[in-house]
Motif scaffolding. Structure first.
Motif, short mmCIF file in Angstrom:
data_model
loop_
_atom_site.label_atom_id
_atom_site.label_comp_id
_atom_site.label_asym_id
_atom_site.label_seq_id
_atom_site.Cartn_x
_atom_site.Cartn_y
_atom_site.Cartn_z
N ASP A 105 0.83 -1.21 0.00
CA ASP A 105 0.00 0.00 0.00
C ASP A 105 0.86 1.26 0.00
OD1 ASP A 105 -2.31 -1.48 -0.01
OD2 ASP A 105 -2.65 -1.35 2.16
N ASN A 106 1.98 1.23 0.72
CA ASN A 106 2.85 2.40 0.74
C ASN A 106 3.53 2.61 -0.61
OD1 ASN A 106 2.45 3.61 3.17
ND2 ASN A 106 4.35 2.93 4.12
N LEU A 107 3.88 1.53 -1.28
CA LEU A 107 4.44 1.66 -2.62
C LEU A 107 3.43 2.32 -3.56
CD1 LEU A 107 6.34 -1.73 -3.11
CD2 LEU A 107 7.35 0.55 -2.88
N LYS A 108 2.17 1.91 -3.44
CA LYS A 108 1.11 2.53 -4.25
C LYS A 108 0.99 4.02 -3.93
CE LYS A 108 -1.73 -1.65 -4.65
NZ LYS A 108 -3.03 -2.28 -4.28
N TYR A 109 1.11 4.36 -2.64
CA TYR A 109 1.02 5.76 -2.20
C TYR A 109 2.18 6.57 -2.76
CZ TYR A 109 1.22 9.79 0.95
OH TYR A 109 1.30 11.06 1.47
N TYR A 110 3.39 6.01 -2.70
CA TYR A 110 4.57 6.71 -3.20
C TYR A 110 4.50 6.96 -4.70
CZ TYR A 110 6.58 5.43 1.34
OH TYR A 110 6.81 5.27 2.68
N PHE A 111 3.85 6.06 -5.43
CA PHE A 111 3.71 6.22 -6.88
C PHE A 111 2.44 6.98 -7.26
CE2 PHE A 111 6.76 2.65 -6.92
CZ PHE A 111 7.67 3.14 -7.85
N LEU A 113 -0.70 6.25 -6.62
CA LEU A 113 -1.85 5.43 -6.98
C LEU A 113 -2.97 5.49 -5.94
CD1 LEU A 113 0.05 2.30 -8.37
CD2 LEU A 113 -0.85 4.27 -9.65
N THR A 114 -2.63 5.90 -4.72
CA THR A 114 -3.63 6.11 -3.67
C THR A 114 -3.38 7.46 -3.03
OG1 THR A 114 -2.24 5.00 -2.02
CG2 THR A 114 -3.85 3.63 -3.18
N LEU A 119 -2.48 2.25 6.33
CA LEU A 119 -3.10 2.50 7.63
C LEU A 119 -2.45 1.57 8.66
CD1 LEU A 119 -6.83 2.76 6.52
CD2 LEU A 119 -5.11 4.57 6.67
N CYS A 120 -1.49 2.11 9.41
CA CYS A 120 -0.71 1.30 10.33
C CYS A 120 -1.18 1.47 11.77
CB CYS A 120 0.77 1.67 10.24
SG CYS A 120 1.47 1.38 8.60
N ASP A 121 -0.87 0.47 12.58
CA ASP A 121 -1.22 0.50 14.00
C ASP A 121 -0.05 1.11 14.77
OD1 ASP A 121 -2.48 0.08 16.47
OD2 ASP A 121 -3.24 -1.87 15.86
N ARG A 122 0.19 0.64 15.98
CA ARG A 122 1.20 1.26 16.85
C ARG A 122 2.59 1.26 16.21
NH1 ARG A 122 2.20 3.41 21.49
NH2 ARG A 122 4.08 2.95 22.68
N TYR A 123 2.96 0.18 15.55
CA TYR A 123 4.24 0.11 14.85
C TYR A 123 4.01 -0.31 13.41
CZ TYR A 123 6.13 0.28 19.57
OH TYR A 123 6.42 0.66 20.85
#
Length: 250
Positions: A105-111, A113-114, A119-123
């Motif tokens: 999901d983060n790769l999609k965000y960096y490119f 695409l989102t 959406l991460c929890d405590r760590y």
């Protein structure tokens, strides 16, 4: 807690803060006294060795710093185990399938695409992978360090080939740990645009709500007792929330 227009949430207790500082000091000592021995031909290494009082002093400091590191690791594991098993702390550092999905999901965000990061929890997955790398590397350094400290005793019970193997593993893991800290951890704690010039959370124990909403929206939603979708929809800059904030865990 509010400072100006920014609201801060407690993320780390005093125990975690002290533990981090002790580990940082011991790690620095181990790197200085260990790598200076490995790369002893360099002028910088020779200066470090002479500053510490010579190679014999460097070896003594390195070994006892290793003992302190061993105690810190043991205390951390025992305290964490008691917390999870007895006190029912959430096992927030356990790697699960969601962490791999978050990486995608983060790769999609960096490119682009989102429109929002994972959406991460405590760590998040980066913190978990780094944590378990440190734990695994710590066990390797402790075991090989003890073999090198007591080679004669070890050779009574294990084949002699374990001694040079331990030396190679200890030395290479030390260099790897140093590079990981310099390239990965220091970047994320100092040079990352999201925290530059310094991530102060591990020193103050506090983190801004804005960073929480961006990096740990699931935990923030649990603290504020709202849906995760509400955190994402409002965005990290929103300060309205349902109910008073609660302190984060250790």
């Amino acid at each position: 807690m509010s400072i100006g227009a920014q609201r801060y949430i407690k993320r780390f207790g005093i125990g975690r803060i002290v533990e981090h500082q002790l580990n940082a000091i011991v790690f620095a000592l181990l790197v200085l006294t260990g790598l200076s021995q490995r790369f002893h031909d360099y002028s910088l290494s020779q200066w470090i060795i002479m500053t510490f009082g010579g190679v014999d002093s460097v070896r003594v400091i390195h070994r006892y710093a290793g003992l302190v590191f061993t105690v810190l690791v043991a205390v951390h594991i025992v305290a964490g185990s008691i917390g999870v098993i007895v006190k029912k702390w959430p096992a927030s550092m356990v790697v699960n399938l969601k962490d791999f999905r978050d990486a995608i999901d983060n790769l999609k965000y960096y490119f682009g695409l989102t429109n929002h990061p994972a959406l991460c929890d405590r760590y998040d997955y980066k913190q978990k992978f780094e944590y378990w790398g440190v734990i695994a590397g710590g066990f390797l350094m402790i075991s090989t360090g003890l073999i090198l400290w007591f080679p004669v005793t070890v050779a009574r019970f294990l084949p002699g080939e374990f001694i040079p193997a331990a030396k190679a593993a200890h030395s290479n893991e030390a260099l790897l740990a140093f590079l990981v800290i310099v390239i990965w951890h220091i970047y994320n704690a100092i040079f990352s645009p999201e925290v530059f010039p310094l991530d102060t959370a591990i020193f103050t124990g506090m983190i801004s709500r804005e960073r929480m909403a961006h990096e740990h929206p699931i935990e923030l939603a649990r603290i504020e007792e709202v849906a995760v979708e509400a955190i994402v929809k409002r965005g990290p800059g929103a300060h309205e929330h349902a109910g008073a904030p609660k302190s984060g865990g250790a």
